[in-house]
Design a protein around this motif. Structure first.
Motif, mmCIF file in Angstrom:
data_model
loop_
_atom_site.group_PDB
_atom_site.id
_atom_site.type_symbol
_atom_site.label_atom_id
_atom_site.label_comp_id
_atom_site.label_asym_id
_atom_site.label_seq_id
_atom_site.Cartn_x
_atom_site.Cartn_y
_atom_site.Cartn_z
ATOM 1 N N THR A 174 47.951 14.029 97.242
ATOM 2 C CA THR A 174 49.163 14.662 97.749
ATOM 3 C C THR A 174 50.193 14.820 96.645
ATOM 4 O O THR A 174 50.839 15.853 96.515
ATOM 5 C CB THR A 174 49.759 13.831 98.899
ATOM 6 N N VAL A 175 50.360 13.779 95.826
ATOM 7 C CA VAL A 175 51.306 13.859 94.714
ATOM 8 C C VAL A 175 50.883 14.948 93.735
ATOM 9 O O VAL A 175 51.698 15.737 93.254
ATOM 10 C CB VAL A 175 51.405 12.497 93.993
ATOM 11 N N ALA A 176 49.579 15.025 93.444
ATOM 12 C CA ALA A 176 49.091 16.050 92.525
ATOM 13 C C ALA A 176 49.342 17.437 93.083
ATOM 14 O O ALA A 176 49.753 18.354 92.370
ATOM 15 C CB ALA A 176 47.592 15.849 92.262
ATOM 16 N N SER A 177 49.089 17.597 94.388
ATOM 17 C CA SER A 177 49.309 18.894 95.017
ATOM 18 C C SER A 177 50.769 19.275 94.990
ATOM 19 O O SER A 177 51.141 20.403 94.695
ATOM 20 C CB SER A 177 48.788 18.850 96.463
ATOM 21 N N LEU A 201 52.022 12.961 109.290
ATOM 22 C CA LEU A 201 53.306 13.604 109.558
ATOM 23 C C LEU A 201 53.995 13.988 108.252
ATOM 24 O O LEU A 201 54.693 15.013 108.190
ATOM 25 C CB LEU A 201 54.198 12.671 110.381
ATOM 26 N N GLY A 202 53.794 13.195 107.207
ATOM 27 C CA GLY A 202 54.359 13.521 105.902
ATOM 28 C C GLY A 202 53.768 14.798 105.337
ATOM 29 O O GLY A 202 54.487 15.603 104.720
ATOM 30 N N TRP A 203 52.462 14.992 105.536
ATOM 31 C CA TRP A 203 51.849 16.242 105.087
ATOM 32 C C TRP A 203 52.443 17.436 105.820
ATOM 33 O O TRP A 203 52.697 18.476 105.203
ATOM 34 C CB TRP A 203 50.339 16.184 105.303
ATOM 35 N N LEU A 204 52.655 17.306 107.117
ATOM 36 C CA LEU A 204 53.264 18.413 107.860
ATOM 37 C C LEU A 204 54.636 18.749 107.289
ATOM 38 O O LEU A 204 54.996 19.927 107.149
ATOM 39 C CB LEU A 204 53.358 18.065 109.351
ATOM 40 N N ASP A 205 55.407 17.729 106.960
ATOM 41 C CA ASP A 205 56.704 17.963 106.324
ATOM 42 C C ASP A 205 56.526 18.652 104.972
ATOM 43 O O ASP A 205 57.259 19.593 104.635
ATOM 44 C CB ASP A 205 57.455 16.647 106.131
ATOM 45 N N LEU A 206 55.576 18.183 104.176
ATOM 46 C CA LEU A 206 55.314 18.758 102.861
ATOM 47 C C LEU A 206 54.934 20.230 102.979
ATOM 48 O O LEU A 206 55.329 21.049 102.146
ATOM 49 C CB LEU A 206 54.202 17.973 102.165
ATOM 50 N N TRP A 207 54.167 20.549 104.027
ATOM 51 C CA TRP A 207 53.724 21.928 104.238
ATOM 52 C C TRP A 207 54.778 22.800 104.925
ATOM 53 O O TRP A 207 54.575 23.996 105.091
ATOM 54 C CB TRP A 207 52.450 21.936 105.071
#
Length: 254
Positions: A23-26, A101-107
């Protein structure tokens, strides 16, 4: 039993560490993993109805009920093996839920989508899961009741979703009904232990089916890795819970 449980925890830990790193790399723009940092400035976010987003939304809800049941049983028994299992399930799934949920925020995607039936992302090669054909008549109900209660009208209860069926009164495959949650909250001692282990066995079976779906259909490498870790860990815990039920003179339901 100890080796099985240790393996489950190790698999989850490795998946979480890999998912955080990916996730950090992305987010930093090196989403292709080649280390050059310049081939892509940003990783393309999944679509609103993609398998990636749908799994994140649905598994977050699925995990929330596992956390709830685990906290219930810790207050209903003094049995240390069951209390220890409940604590670890609650801790692991709360952490995984936060990541989803953090990924949804990131996206930049919502955590709830009005009119989206649970698990509509499963079973579609284009990642849409037939969403348009399953919208619930513009009702604006997502069906994501955090306690796993019945959806409005119970339209999805008992229907086949991605190869796994939800029982009447349950939101998604494996999830408990509000009546079963009430039974768990009223039980004590061995009765609470057995019911928790049976409910969590069903819950894990549904969760494994969902995670296998993401491992096959999701496009985000970190999310696929987390899903595969969920499958391995929950399958190990299923074997552990079967042993714990046998020790209490009981067996999984169905």
């Amino acid at each position: 039993m100890t080796r099985t449980y240790w393996a489950a925890g190790t698999a989850v830990l490795l998946a979480l560490l890999f998912a955080v790193a990916a996730t950090v790399a992305s987010a930093s723009g090196d989403g292709d993993g080649d280390g050059d940092g310049g081939s892509r400035t940003t990783a393309r976010a999944p679509g609103l109805y993609s398998a990636d987003a749908g799994f994140a939304r649905d598994m977050a809800v699925h995990h929330q009920q596992a956390v709830e049941m685990s906290f219930i049983v810790r207050d209903r028994t003094q049995d240390e093996p069951v209390r220890g299992l409940a604590y670890d399930i609650a801790n692991t799934q709360a952490n995984q839920r936060g990541m989803l949920l953090g990924w949804l925020d990131l996206w930049g995607l919502p955590k709830v989508v009005a009119g989206e039936p649970p698990m509509s992302w499963m079973g579609s090669a284009d990642g849409h899961g037939g969403h348009a054909g399953h919208a619930m008549g513009g009702s604006g109900m997502s069906g994501h009741d955090m306690a796993g209660h019945d959806m409005a009208g119970g339209d999805m209860a008992g229907h086949d979703m991605g190869g796994a069926a939800a029982k009447p009164g349950a939101l998604m495959p494996g999830m408990a009904t509000k009546e079963e949650l009430a039974q768990l909250g009223a039980a004590e001692g061995r009765d609470a232990e057995v019911l928790y282990l049976q409910l969590m066995t069903d819950h894990h079976k549904g969760g494994v089916a969902m995670a296998q779906g993401c491992a096959k259909e999701c496009e985000t490498p970190a999310e696929r890795a987390l899903a595969r870790g969920m499958v391995e860990a929950q399958q190990s815990e299923l074997a552990l819970m079967a042993d714990m039920l046998k020790q209490r003179g009981a067996a999984p339901r169905g």
